[in-house]
Design an enzyme around this catalytic site. Sequence first.
Site, PDB file in Angstrom:
ATOM      1  N   ASP A 420      73.335  69.149  48.380  1.00 36.20           N
ATOM      2  CA  ASP A 420      74.627  68.679  48.870  1.00 36.20           C
ATOM      3  C   ASP A 420      74.698  67.149  48.940  1.00 36.20           C
ATOM      4  OD1 ASP A 420      77.184  69.008  49.784  1.00 36.20           O
ATOM      5  OD2 ASP A 420      76.639  69.841  51.736  1.00 36.20           O
ATOM      6  N   GLU A 423      77.716  61.273  48.061  1.00 35.36           N
ATOM      7  CA  GLU A 423      78.903  60.416  47.938  1.00 35.36           C
ATOM      8  C   GLU A 423      78.943  59.270  48.952  1.00 35.36           C
ATOM      9  OE1 GLU A 423      79.699  64.815  47.612  1.00 35.36           O
ATOM     10  OE2 GLU A 423      79.041  63.473  49.215  1.00 35.36           O
ATOM     11  N   ASP A 488      84.570  71.508  48.980  1.00 34.17           N
ATOM     12  CA  ASP A 488      85.086  72.092  50.218  1.00 34.17           C
ATOM     13  C   ASP A 488      86.595  72.320  50.162  1.00 34.17           C
ATOM     14  OD1 ASP A 488      82.497  71.766  51.014  1.00 34.17           O
ATOM     15  OD2 ASP A 488      82.884  70.028  52.273  1.00 34.17           O
TER      16      ASP A 488
END
Length: 759
Positions: A420, A423, A488
Amino acid sequence: MEKVGFTLIALLCCYSSTVYATKDYTLKYDLTSKTLNVSLGSKLILQHSPSSSMFFVGNGQVNFREFRGNFFINNYVGDKIPATSFTVNSTANSDIISFKTEQSRVKVTLETKDSHPLVVSFVTGPFFNDFWLRVVASPDERVYGLGEQYSYLNLRGRTYPIWTREQGVGRNKSNIVTFFADNLAGGAGGDYHTTYFPQTTFVSSRNLYCHYGGYNYAEVNLQPPNFHEIYVNGPVSSFYFQSKPDLKSLVGLLTHYLGTQPKLPDWVYTGAILGVQGGTEVMLQRYNQAKQNGVPVSGLWIQDWAGVLKTSFGSRLFWNWIWNQTVYPDLDNEIKLLKGNGTRVLGYINPNLNSNGDLYTQAAKGGYLIKKSDGTPYLTDFGEFNCGTVDLTNPNARKWYKEVIQTNMIDLGLSGWMADFGEYVPADGAVFYSNQTGREVHNQWPTLWAEVNRNAIDERNVTGDVVFWMRAGSAGTSKYTTLMWAGDQNVDFSYGDGLPSTIPAALNMGMSGIGITHFDIGGYTTAAQFQKFGQALVRTEELLLRSAEAAIFTPMFRSHEGNQPKANVQFYTNDFIEKSFGRLAQIFVHISNYTKSVVRDNHDLGIPAQRPLFMEFPTDDISKSVSYQYMFGSDLLVAPVIQGNVETMNVYLPPGDWKFIWDKNEYSGHNYYNVTATMGMPPAFYKKTSEYASMFSEIQTKFPPLPLPPATTTSQPITTGSPCTSGSSSSLGGVSISLIVYMYLICVILCFSPLKSFL
């Protein structure tokens, strides 16, 4: 005689445009008129004249402000200086063009290299920090790609900043959710262009692509009718151009150039990967119940394998990537037992370490973390806990973190994980081992993160058996990651940020060279704290099952409980839902041989698994305007139900002879048809001539929809926003007071906690 002399002079001026055998482009220029054209075959790529410069240089300032992965960018343009006259020096291998500007000269090199017929490089000198290149366009040209773009398939008519970040909540500025997230949650609402995976690569309906080879902050302006303008801040890298007769072969070349993903493990196709959490006992309970209700289970994904952290906002993952034996006792033995029964166990990791964890202490001691200017670790507040980030530009840090993955995850027996984040690297204020600035390394960071994960499995010789999936990416990520996922989404049917957005996301990714993607079944982003107002954003049975229907026709069938599991309908909520979910997973397994062939084509040929209709039917004009249907491979057309309360669908079939999987009737292509789309019957058609036709035809008889139990009712989710292509918008004047109060309270909470934290 005077006319003859002028003609001879003009011919001599153009003599350097001779095409050498080692050049696959054509350069034509006239020094007298100061014009220049660069072409690939019959396609004009670059054009220069005194009234229309091919490029511009200048000085400006790009400012970044960040709040928990949401970046707010202000690009101040100071000067924008065109080129004027030029000279050309041609050799057998290249053309070097020296352009004059008001302040200096700019050196432009044209070459055929790196498997590209045209590579254009610029040396602008120390005087400028802004650069703009104009690529020739036609008014009716369509453009695709730019990484993972969720809002539109045809990107023409808008400007796209290239900066990896959170995708945003709502992602539609006319949407009430986005409005409040923007104004009360630090700008978390996002926009049509915000994405985890931007890439300065676009594919044109002119059957050519342009790829920028750098990772600088960039903007791609697709609004002008006659050119596409690429802005780059900082030192300018090379631009790569490729042209082919058709988009399928063109995208195949792009995929192989950037790096192809490996074929997925066979076990992925044997059932659903169930997102569960809560400890060993709960994991096994969910597993046994699923098996009893007919769910084929290929994997159990336990993102909380390293433990949880209690905060005032609920349970969070403890970002210390070591097996938590208190939460998951006897996990190592259960992994072995489950694997013996054909079910794998998967986990979770990201490149951030909780400052209260053992791994953080090791990383800080070893000098493996991003630092501040004073040499101390650079800490990021992720909401009631601080994290250091592993410095992926440091070879020693990369080696250490790779070994963490190998020892703590692979050796434990995990068969995969969600890799995950990626960013959040700050643009300013951080110090990296490589001496690069945050601005220079930010967009490249996800690729570095992907490489660490890939090296971990390659060195353990488990590539092809272990799978990891990522949300953040940039050019080159596909060379390392085994799989991408769409991030998401809201647990709703909104076009900007709900189930529908996963389709343009997958198609644009495929056009950008990343052909194996999937999404969270059921979505992720949930806001249920104020159900009493009657407007909660929560997952319904309908949303869950409709997204599971769409997931049948993707490379992976994986569920997620969402950020507020107790508020959402889950696959295990009741027996009917679980059996319905299981039936859809059975269809996914049934067509697995076809899906494997589609994934194999991506690996071997570079053709994406999910493809726009026009890639398979390039001469069909209607196919060019279809955004929410897609081809899964060459033989299967899919039209997922992406709105609530739908019983029928109007589906377009391209030219050819088709069969509908739910009635086996034949349908002639180049027509629209209204077909059944009741729950459990996702519209899909297969080519009559497909070698898999018998397998597709068995779906209707082998997997009939389950009868609804007497007490079952289908609740409808709130639908936030309208199709991005419709031009309609929500008006605040029509919003109920309860919704405004509800969204205000939600956004107050979001101000203090990133969405990813509600675990």
